[in-house]
Design a protein around this motif. Sequence first.
Motif, PDB file in Angstrom:
ATOM      1  N   ALA A   1       0.222  -1.097   0.187  1.00 31.23           N
ATOM      2  CA  ALA A   1      -0.045  -0.389  -0.355  1.00 31.23           C
ATOM      3  C   ALA A   1       1.034   1.139   0.229  1.00 31.23           C
ATOM      4  CB  ALA A   1      -0.514   0.526   1.079  1.00 31.23           C
ATOM      5  N   GLU A   2       1.587   0.840   0.986  1.00 25.83           N
ATOM      6  CA  GLU A   2       2.923   2.623   0.704  1.00 25.83           C
ATOM      7  C   GLU A   2       3.783   2.751  -0.481  1.00 25.83           C
ATOM      8  OE1 GLU A   2       5.686   4.195   4.727  1.00 25.83           O
ATOM      9  OE2 GLU A   2       4.137   1.915   4.183  1.00 25.83           O
ATOM     10  N   ALA A   3       3.745   1.717  -0.824  1.00 25.69           N
ATOM     11  CA  ALA A   3       4.838   1.882  -2.178  1.00 25.69           C
ATOM     12  C   ALA A   3       3.831   2.159  -3.738  1.00 25.69           C
ATOM     13  CB  ALA A   3       5.261   0.443  -2.620  1.00 25.69           C
ATOM     14  N   LEU A   4       2.222   1.585  -3.444  1.00 24.54           N
ATOM     15  CA  LEU A   4       1.542   2.392  -4.746  1.00 24.54           C
ATOM     16  C   LEU A   4       0.937   3.916  -4.104  1.00 24.54           C
ATOM     17  CD1 LEU A   4      -0.986  -0.826  -4.735  1.00 24.54           C
ATOM     18  CD2 LEU A   4      -0.153   0.839  -6.082  1.00 24.54           C
ATOM     19  N   LEU A   5       1.200   4.367  -3.030  1.00 30.02           N
ATOM     20  CA  LEU A   5       0.659   5.492  -2.818  1.00 30.02           C
ATOM     21  C   LEU A   5       2.308   6.337  -3.199  1.00 30.02           C
ATOM     22  CD1 LEU A   5      -0.931   5.284   0.797  1.00 30.02           C
ATOM     23  CD2 LEU A   5      -1.565   6.469  -1.294  1.00 30.02           C
ATOM     24  N   ARG A   6       3.039   5.602  -2.983  1.00 26.85           N
ATOM     25  CA  ARG A   6       4.193   6.370  -3.250  1.00 26.85           C
ATOM     26  C   ARG A   6       4.488   6.411  -4.636  1.00 26.85           C
ATOM     27  NH1 ARG A   6       8.454   3.357  -2.085  1.00 26.85           N
ATOM     28  NH2 ARG A   6       8.078   3.077   0.296  1.00 26.85           N
ATOM     29  N   ASP A   7       4.500   6.031  -5.233  1.00 26.69           N
ATOM     30  CA  ASP A   7       3.966   5.861  -7.262  1.00 26.69           C
ATOM     31  C   ASP A   7       2.914   7.265  -7.606  1.00 26.69           C
ATOM     32  OD1 ASP A   7       5.596   3.522  -7.147  1.00 26.69           O
ATOM     33  OD2 ASP A   7       4.551   2.525  -7.679  1.00 26.69           O
ATOM     34  N   ALA A   8       2.112   6.886  -6.090  1.00 28.62           N
ATOM     35  CA  ALA A   8       0.980   7.698  -7.068  1.00 28.62           C
ATOM     36  C   ALA A   8       0.960   9.537  -6.626  1.00 28.62           C
ATOM     37  CB  ALA A   8      -0.445   7.392  -6.180  1.00 28.62           C
ATOM     38  N   GLY A   9       2.664   9.512  -5.960  1.00 27.80           N
ATOM     39  CA  GLY A   9       2.735  10.693  -5.676  1.00 27.80           C
ATOM     40  C   GLY A   9       2.369  11.361  -4.267  1.00 27.80           C
ATOM     41  N   PHE A  10       2.224  10.244  -3.453  1.00 31.33           N
ATOM     42  CA  PHE A  10       2.035  10.778  -2.030  1.00 31.33           C
ATOM     43  C   PHE A  10       3.470  11.024  -1.444  1.00 31.33           C
ATOM     44  CE2 PHE A  10      -2.016   9.960  -3.237  1.00 31.33           C
ATOM     45  CZ  PHE A  10      -2.815  11.030  -2.514  1.00 31.33           C
ATOM     46  N   VAL A  11       3.853  11.589  -0.528  1.00 28.69           N
ATOM     47  CA  VAL A  11       4.941  11.903   0.405  1.00 28.69           C
ATOM     48  C   VAL A  11       4.437  12.519   2.083  1.00 28.69           C
ATOM     49  CG1 VAL A  11       6.162  12.923  -1.654  1.00 28.69           C
ATOM     50  CG2 VAL A  11       5.219  14.715  -0.007  1.00 28.69           C
ATOM     51  N   LYS A  12       5.923  11.002   2.115  1.00 32.28           N
ATOM     52  CA  LYS A  12       5.335  11.734   3.133  1.00 32.28           C
ATOM     53  C   LYS A  12       6.465  12.837   4.230  1.00 32.28           C
ATOM     54  CE  LYS A  12       4.080   7.449   6.906  1.00 32.28           C
ATOM     55  NZ  LYS A  12       4.533   6.058   6.469  1.00 32.28           N
ATOM     56  N   GLY A  13       5.432  13.547   4.912  1.00 33.18           N
ATOM     57  CA  GLY A  13       6.027  14.649   5.740  1.00 33.18           C
ATOM     58  C   GLY A  13       6.606  14.126   7.382  1.00 33.18           C
ATOM     59  N   ALA A  14       7.476  15.221   7.528  1.00 32.62           N
ATOM     60  CA  ALA A  14       7.481  15.111   8.598  1.00 32.62           C
ATOM     61  C   ALA A  14       7.531  14.931   9.828  1.00 32.62           C
ATOM     62  CB  ALA A  14       8.404  16.749   8.672  1.00 32.62           C
ATOM     63  N   ASP A  15       5.335  15.028  10.320  1.00 32.30           N
ATOM     64  CA  ASP A  15       4.958  14.520  11.191  1.00 32.30           C
ATOM     65  C   ASP A  15       4.285  12.608  10.897  1.00 32.30           C
ATOM     66  OD1 ASP A  15       3.417  15.153   9.087  1.00 32.30           O
ATOM     67  OD2 ASP A  15       1.663  16.288  10.187  1.00 32.30           O
ATOM     68  N   GLY A  16       5.331  12.157   9.966  1.00 33.16           N
ATOM     69  CA  GLY A  16       4.561  10.659   9.322  1.00 33.16           C
ATOM     70  C   GLY A  16       3.160  11.016   8.234  1.00 33.16           C
ATOM     71  N   ARG A  17       2.818  12.142   8.319  1.00 33.41           N
ATOM     72  CA  ARG A  17       1.325  12.420   7.830  1.00 33.41           C
ATOM     73  C   ARG A  17       1.523  11.816   5.951  1.00 33.41           C
ATOM     74  NH1 ARG A  17      -1.780  15.774  11.266  1.00 33.41           N
ATOM     75  NH2 ARG A  17      -3.707  15.943   9.537  1.00 33.41           N
ATOM     76  N   LEU A  18       0.879  11.703   5.353  1.00 35.14           N
ATOM     77  CA  LEU A  18       0.999  11.594   4.024  1.00 35.14           C
ATOM     78  C   LEU A  18      -0.063  13.099   3.195  1.00 35.14           C
ATOM     79  CD1 LEU A  18      -0.163   7.801   2.590  1.00 35.14           C
ATOM     80  CD2 LEU A  18       1.696   9.412   2.442  1.00 35.14           C
ATOM     81  N   SER A  19       0.826  13.278   2.339  1.00 35.19           N
ATOM     82  CA  SER A  19       0.503  14.532   1.061  1.00 35.19           C
ATOM     83  C   SER A  19       1.006  14.628  -0.573  1.00 35.19           C
ATOM     84  CB  SER A  19       0.162  15.841   2.393  1.00 35.19           C
ATOM     85  OG  SER A  19       2.147  16.136   1.490  1.00 35.19           O
ATOM     86  N   LYS A  20       0.241  15.233  -0.955  1.00 40.19           N
ATOM     87  CA  LYS A  20       0.819  15.807  -2.229  1.00 40.19           C
ATOM     88  C   LYS A  20       0.361  16.541  -2.765  1.00 40.19           C
ATOM     89  CE  LYS A  20      -0.846  13.466  -6.390  1.00 40.19           C
ATOM     90  NZ  LYS A  20      -1.439  12.787  -7.668  1.00 40.19           N
ATOM     91  N   ASP A  21       0.959  17.059  -3.056  1.00 37.90           N
ATOM     92  CA  ASP A  21       1.055  18.513  -3.678  1.00 37.90           C
ATOM     93  C   ASP A  21       1.106  19.639  -3.049  1.00 37.90           C
ATOM     94  OD1 ASP A  21       1.917  17.661  -6.416  1.00 37.90           O
ATOM     95  OD2 ASP A  21      -0.457  17.462  -7.241  1.00 37.90           O
TER      96      ASP A  21
END
Lengths: 324, 542
Positions: free
Chosen positions: B346-366
């Motif tokens: 799941a994590e890998a797929l989300l990374r492919d889709a352009g989501f990045v993990k912030g310093a607080d551990g939360r995902l965001s995109k753009d």
Amino acid sequence: MLTYILKRAIFMVPMLLGITIISFLIIHLPPGEPGALGMEMNPKVTKEVRERVRALYDLDKPLHIQYYLWMKRFVKLDFGRSFSSDRRLVIDKITERLPITISLNLLALMFELVFGIPIGVYCARYKGSALDKGLTAFVFAGFAIPTFWLALLCMLLFGVYLDLLPITGLKSFNFSELTFFGKIADIARHLVLPVFISSIGGLAGMSRYMKSSLLEVLRQDYITTAYAKGLPEGMILRKHAVRNALLSVITLLGMAVPGLIGGSVIFETIFGIPGMGQLFYMSVMSRDFPVIMGILVIGAFLTLVGNLLADVALAVADPRIRLG
Amino acid sequence: MAGRIALGLLALLLIFSCGKKEEIGKYDDPGQPAYGDTLITSSIGEASNLIPLLATDGASHDIAGYIYNGLVKYDKDLKIVGDLAESWDFSPDQLTITFHLRKNVRWQDGKPFTARDVLYTYKVTIDPKTPTAYSSDFLMVKKAEALDDYTFRVTYDKPFAPALISWGSSILPQHLLEGKDITTSPLTRSPVGTGPYKLKEWIAGDRIVLAANPDYFEGRPYISRVIARVIPDPATQFLELKNGGIDMANLTPLQFVRQTEYPKFNREYNKIKYLGFNYVYLGYNLKHPFFKDKRVRQALTYATNRQEIIEGILLGQGVVADGPYKPDMWAYDPNVRKYPYDPKKAEALLRDAGFVKGADGRLSKDGKPFEFTIMTNQGNDVRIHCAELIQRWLAALGITVKIRVIEWAAFVNQFIDARKFDAVLLAWTIPQDPDIFDIWHSSKQGTKELNFMGFENREVDELLVKARQTFDQEERKRCYWRIQEILAEEQPYTFLFIPYATVAAQKRIKGIEPAPAGITYNFTKWYVPADQQRYRTEQERK
């Protein structure tokens, strides 16, 4: 006296009118429409069907027109037909359930009176005794315990573990085959739990009312006089004190009149008793507007009548009101 | 005074002591089929209208199911077999179905059943004055005619596969209804059907009593009476079951697994389970910027531990769903892509889709954090618990999930119809006929229509149309299998699970055989051996 009653009765008309308007508005506020609820998320229901059903119920008209249509029928004492798919007359639906609720509530009310008043009298006379404290604790506990919880516990104890009493309904499956006395016993067995549970809350109110108003009376000078002239205590209580103290119970009874037909959603649902409370609950859940309005109006009317009756009864019982 | 109290107590004792149930020995002996006895069931709501055409509630249809027949019905393996029709044939162009009706059938008032009844049922169903929810299938009929008393023919504009089973609707008696207003007919309260049971008594709000129809065309049913009681409170219903007051009831998983696991209950009841006709899903609003990307949806499915939902919430009483059908149906494709619980993937797929993990551990995109709300309806704890588990798993990935629980009518009107939702946790009924056009075809996105997720896939559209235009089961199967492959790949929903229907039935009742169709398909063959019968009427005792 007569003009007083007449005046009160005339004043009831605008009151009733106001109640119907407010009720009508409120029941139309929440989302969801009758009929539509059964069709929601159903692939077989097309848009045309939906429109057709709405038109059938006049739901496509603006609210004030709907109210006008309802009022036009209501002045002829016609409550219309239910929106539920049986399309029965509202008045039929109500009258077939009314006797059940009324008789159950009358029984419960009798139970409250028969036990509540003596408990109140005893607690007032022997205020501060161990039994007074015990009884007070008992009725308060009965008042405080959630009815549905107590009902389930009693059903579990008397029905499942001891197997003494039936749990739900009013008649056994083989009722029609029982003898006459068998039928009476059958209904009595079914009534024990519902009547007990539904009156336990009222018992507290009744006995507390009785106690406090009797205490009030017992402080009066004429009671002291009665004691002073050496009347036996039983006679003082019966003839002078309790009679006067009962006045507040009359007010309480007047307030109980609408409850007689309202029934209780909770215990009728738990005990599976086909009464008014259950009808009202199911109608609300299915947005059956005509039935909801019918029950509300009858309930409001009876509340007003109950208040009137209580006032009249008070006037009859208390010369100070009658003459003053 | 003391005397009076004693008298009162005595009266109470008398009330308590009479009318205890007669004890009947062991129920383990299968015995011989025998006529007699009563089956007591219960439902939460009361039936409202026993002309099934006019009723939309389950309770009415349950009762009507005992009283009426259709032309065709599903057998235990969900194959279409004849009911009032003995046989039927299609014209070569598949536009016309000719039904050959049974000749020995009588209405419960003694009049013979004929093709005129079928024609009347068709006509009243499509009559615009009839307030019915079930006219849409019959509106596709071009022509319906009764060729003679026992032959009925319908013609369609184009081949329509669900057409055949649409004739499984209850056939109504023409001789009692024709020319009258069906909505105010006395038959709404005292129905006359062709079925195995007839209405004996209806005590409003309390019970409906059905008696066996001795002239039923498939033979008199063994069980003489069915009593359907109304018990609105589920807790009371369960107590009444434990007390022996009702013979059959649905159980919750908790009741099925834990609360009925004691010797007395197991002596008295059989516990039966079969796959239910519904699945629970988490559906995504496909117009939502994040959910447009199928990798995101796949990731969310990988992140959902459906086995744990089944173990933890359903106490094992369900199976993982990986498509819109249940595994014991012919339309079910067992070979679609599966999504076992795998947070790494799941994590890998989300990374492919352009989501990045912030310093607080939360995902965001753009710069936009990955946050969404799961909505579900009030009053269904299983769904709420599912949402809570999903919330936890997604939080571990860095996705913030909020949960909103809303009353049903408000939910549908203000959120589903207005498309104001990110994701919903709901369930669909699994239809016995696999046609799922209304939920997945891209044309079904209007208000009040059911493709409210906004699913659009050209190939699925074509396959759905193709599958409903042929009567060839193999051909239909190929279409539906391909549709399931696409759905599994696209993951417009995270299909969660199919629950088991869990039922307790009193042990004296024999002949219950769970099958893909459930248990009631062979109700007329259920029986209680003579020496185990519990409720006999006065007549039967003599």
